[in-house]
Design a protein around this motif. Sequence first.
Motif, PDB file in Angstrom:
ATOM      1  N   GLU A  39       0.857  -0.906  -0.261  1.00  0.00           N
ATOM      2  CA  GLU A  39       0.045  -0.017   0.094  1.00  0.00           C
ATOM      3  C   GLU A  39       0.698   1.404  -0.049  1.00  0.00           C
ATOM      4  N   GLY A  40       0.288   2.743  -0.552  1.00  0.00           N
ATOM      5  CA  GLY A  40       1.091   3.384  -0.153  1.00  0.00           C
ATOM      6  C   GLY A  40       0.351   4.864  -0.743  1.00  0.00           C
ATOM      7  N   GLN A  41       1.470   5.351  -1.093  1.00  0.00           N
ATOM      8  CA  GLN A  41       0.929   6.597  -2.134  1.00  0.00           C
ATOM      9  C   GLN A  41       2.108   7.280  -2.691  1.00  0.00           C
ATOM     10  N   THR A  42       1.033   8.457  -3.619  1.00  0.00           N
ATOM     11  CA  THR A  42       2.253   9.282  -4.519  1.00  0.00           C
ATOM     12  C   THR A  42       2.480  11.114  -4.161  1.00  0.00           C
ATOM     13  N   VAL A  43       3.071  11.454  -3.808  1.00  0.00           N
ATOM     14  CA  VAL A  43       3.209  13.103  -3.197  1.00  0.00           C
ATOM     15  C   VAL A  43       3.763  14.214  -3.563  1.00  0.00           C
TER      16      VAL A  43
END
Length: 206
Positions: free
Chosen positions: A136-140
């Motif tokens: 899981e994660g995210q772009t910033v």
Amino acid sequence: MIMKRTFLLSWFWLLLAAPALAADPALLDAVQSRLTVDAVIRGEFTQTRQLAGIKKPLVATGSFVVEKTRGVLWRALAPFPQTTRITQGEILQKDGERVLMALRADREPAVNSISRVLFSLFASDMSALAEYFDHEGQTVGDTGWQLSFTPREAGLKTVIGSLVLEGDDVVRKVILTGAAGDITVISFSNIATAALLTADELAQFE
């Protein structure tokens, strides 16, 4: 020597399980699109390992070179000099010209498996990593991202709690939490990318 070999062989055993498909290919594609396409990544590292129950961390520093089709050169300078070369067919550790450890695929068939995972980590191949881990994660912002990987297989969970990667066009930090609570943080600095290895680097892969 024995501890290092045991650590590597534990990886070999864990990676025998059949991989599964990534759960969120859209996220991985978004991160992969931000990463450099250059074949060579060079830089310096600081590795800090905090063992559970021990106050003082173990710190190592050095430099590294990744060539995405050939392998990884990992050169520790402190607390003592040592070079590890990881290729598809061999994991070789040396102190100067003295060989400390040599694991070959023709003797240890799982060398190919661990090489693939290590290549994936250092060469920033997120899709290959996701074959063995849920994520899981995210772009910033425009370039930043963070991904957290947790092991999918029961055997892998006995060694690794989680793996967190942070970066932009390259991986900038790796945080590995062991199942027993040990935490290893690798921070990369002075990173540069290129299309080709230098003559000296190329010779070290021969």
